[in-house]
Every structure is written in structure tokens, then in C-alpha cells.
Enzyme design. Structure first.
Site, PDB file in Angstrom:
ATOM      1  CG  ASP A  51      -0.385   0.011   2.522  1.00  0.00           C
ATOM      2  OD1 ASP A  51       0.850  -0.145   2.617  1.00  0.00           O
ATOM      3  OD2 ASP A  51      -1.121   0.181   3.523  1.00  0.00           O
ATOM      4  CB  SER A  52       4.581   1.663  -0.235  1.00  0.00           C
ATOM      5  OG  SER A  52       4.725   0.524  -1.060  1.00  0.00           O
ATOM      6  CG  ASP A  90       0.579  -3.929   2.279  1.00  0.00           C
ATOM      7  OD1 ASP A  90       0.571  -4.636   3.302  1.00  0.00           O
ATOM      8  OD2 ASP A  90       1.459  -3.082   2.047  1.00  0.00           O
ATOM      9  CE  LYS A 120       3.460  -5.681   3.851  1.00  0.00           C
ATOM     10  NZ  LYS A 120       2.949  -4.559   4.655  1.00  0.00           N
ATOM     11  CD  GLU A 122       1.018  -1.137   7.808  1.00  0.00           C
ATOM     12  OE1 GLU A 122       0.748  -0.295   8.692  1.00  0.00           O
ATOM     13  OE2 GLU A 122       1.419  -0.816   6.670  1.00  0.00           O
ATOM     14  CD  GLU A 193       8.299  -0.025   7.153  1.00  0.00           C
ATOM     15  OE1 GLU A 193       7.332  -0.748   6.833  1.00  0.00           O
ATOM     16  OE2 GLU A 193       8.520   1.100   6.652  1.00  0.00           O
TER      17      GLU A 193
END
Ligand code: KIV
Length: 282
Positions: A51-52, A90, A120, A122, A193
């Protein structure tokens, strides 16, 4: 299409085998067909549709605005290019936190419509139950702890985590507990990260699943970089941990400057790049 007998294809179980064999896992983000083709052909182990993309592709100052529809759109392009690498997508902000049902539906879209093989998420302890439910229905999950960009407002910016001791948000022992909770819930790997390298080393040693580091030092079981950082495709200064292996910004800027000059001085198109009346050519 990837056949089930394709022996070179990287699969979810290969990740734990790679940790066991001490073979470092190389992962990079990708958001479209041409770059995904380049990375896959080069032999990258995993492609992450991160999602960057909200920042490096869309130009936002955080990943928060990214939607599931946008993730599906980019994932499809990468899926068409991918032959060998494991494809991970993501789950964007608020696509998995509202309810487990919604998390399953959104993860399902990334797999069914986007062509991803894993998702993925977070977070740690707070989302462990969601991770457990997703893995129970055979949606492989990669965790992500430490500097979690979707927590930008809580962190007060994209700041290194785990420097302070304690079990509060961003505390050293909390990050260890988060990673352990993800493993216990069934995650097949965890991104670490933005944390001190000795903390990443400790988490890597305590987990049986592989850790993939970004700004977390060299003791992780693998590494991931955002492709714009790796290729020098961003205008801004790189964070300390990122290494620029090429300068595509400079190369593209030089190319388009040459083009503008040649259009303006009439040297493009020349005879070589024009059709003559008598000759048949493509
Ligand atoms: O969104 C992303 O690209 C990521 C990587 C930086 C791990 O989460």
C-alpha cells in the site's frame, strides 16, 4: 498462468524452508506489469503489492487513503507479469480492522480478483484473531510489525520503533510480543520495519517463521525494499536504510530533456524515424 507442478515457482511453504536452509529471501514491491516482469525475470523470490503505492505511485503523504479497489487494480497488473515469485498483497487501512467478516471479504478479493497468493496486514496482538481466522480458511498471511505506516498518526510520523523498553505501543517488548502473537496465529512470515537491528535479530531468533526486514538490519531472514527507492525513482531523499541501486529518475529526466530539445530544434523525427512513401516498413 502458474501450473501446480511448476517446480521453480516460489510458494508459501518455500518461505519456511528458506529460513530452515538459511537462504535469504529477496522481496521487492511492484505495482505494475513492466516492473513486475523485470523483477520476476531477475529471480526475485516475492513481489509485494504494497500500500506504499499510495505514496510512491499516487503521491499522497501517507498510505492511509489507499482503497481495496486500488489494491486489486494494481495486484492484477502484477499478477499478469508474475511467473515465479510469490505474490503478496497489502491489506489497506481499515480493510481488516472493522470486523473479521470484512477482513475475510477484502482478503478474498485480493486473492480472487487480484491474483495474490497471500495478504499482508500491519499490526500484532490486536489483529491476531483476524490473522488466525484468515489462515484457518487458507488465506496465507504475512504480518508486519515495528514502523507500521498505517499507524503514522499514532507514531507522530514515520519513526523508528522499539527504541524504548516496555509493552506500550512501539515499545521493545511489545514488538516482540506482537511478532510472537502473529506466529501463534498462523502467519507464515513477518515484515520487521524500522527498528534497531538488535531487536530485529532477537525477534528473528525467537520466531520459527521467517522475518523480512526493511530498516531492521542484516539479521532478518530476508529483506524487502520499495522499488522506487531501489531504482532511484523518487524525487525525495532516501531514508537511511534504503539503498539506491540505480538512478532511473536521472535517466528518465535526461531522456525527456533530450526529446524536448530535439522536438524544438526539429532534429526529431529524422529520416530514420519517418516513413518514406515507397518503402514498406513497420
Ligand atoms: O507497503 C509497502 O510497500 C510495505 C513494505 C515497505 C514492507 O509494507
Amino acid at each position: 498462468m502458474v501450473g501446480i507442478m511448476d517446480k521453480d515457482k516460489v510458494s508459501v511453504p518455500d518461505f519456511s524452508q528458506m529460513k530452515a536452509d538459511r537462504r535469504p529471501i529477496a522481496m521487492v514491491t511492484a505495482y505494475d506489469y513492466p516492473f513486475a516482469r523485470i523483477f520476476d525475470q531477475a529471480g526475485i523470490d516475492a513481489l509485494l503489492v504494497g500500500d506504499s503505492l499510495g505514496m510512491v505511485v499516487q503521491g499522497n503523504d501517507s498510505t492511509i487513503p489507499v482503497t481495496v479497489d486500488e489494491m486489486v487494480y494494481h495486484c492484477r497488473m502484477v499478477a499478469r507479469a508474475r511467473r515465479r515469485a510469490l505474490l503478496i498483497a497489502d491489506m489497506p487501512f481499515l480493510s481488516f480492522q472493522v470486523s473479521i467478516e470484512q477482513a475475510i471479504q477484502n482478503a478474498g478479493r485480493l486473492i480472487k480478483e487480484g491474483g495474490a497468493e497471500a495478504v499482508k496486514v500491519e499490526g500484532g496482538i490486536a489483529i491476531a484473531e483476524t490473522v488466525r481466522r484468515l489462515t484457518e480458511i487458507d488465506i496465507p498471511v504475512m504480518g508486519h510489525v515495528g514502523l507500521t505506516p498505517q499507524s503514522v498518526h499514532r507514531m507522530g510520523g514515520h519513526r523508528v520503533q522499539g527504541r524504548r523498553p516496555g509493552k506500550g505501543p512501539g515499545g521493545r517488548e511489545r514488538l516482540i510480543d506482537d511478532a510472537l502473537a502473529l506466529e501463534a496465529a498462523g502467519a507464515f512470515a513477518v515484515v520487521l520495519e524500522g527498528m534497531p537491528r538488535n531487536l530485529a535479530a532477537e525477534i528473528t531468533a525467537r520466531l520459527t517463521i521467517p522475518t523480512i526486514g526493511i530498516g531492521a538490519g542484516s539479521d532478518c531472514d530476508g529483506q524487502v525494499l520499495v522499488m522506487h527507492d531501489l531504482l532511484g525513482l523518487s524525487e525525495s531523499l532516501l531514508p537511511r536504510f534504503a539503498k539506491r541501486y540505480a538512478n532511473l529518475w536521472q535517466a528518465a529526466s535526461g531522456a525527456v530533456n533530450d526529446y524536448i530539445r530535439e522536438v524544438r530544434d526539429h532534429s526529431f523525427p529524422d529520416a530514420e524515424h519517418s516513413y518514406s512513401p515507397g518503402r514498406k516498413s513497420a
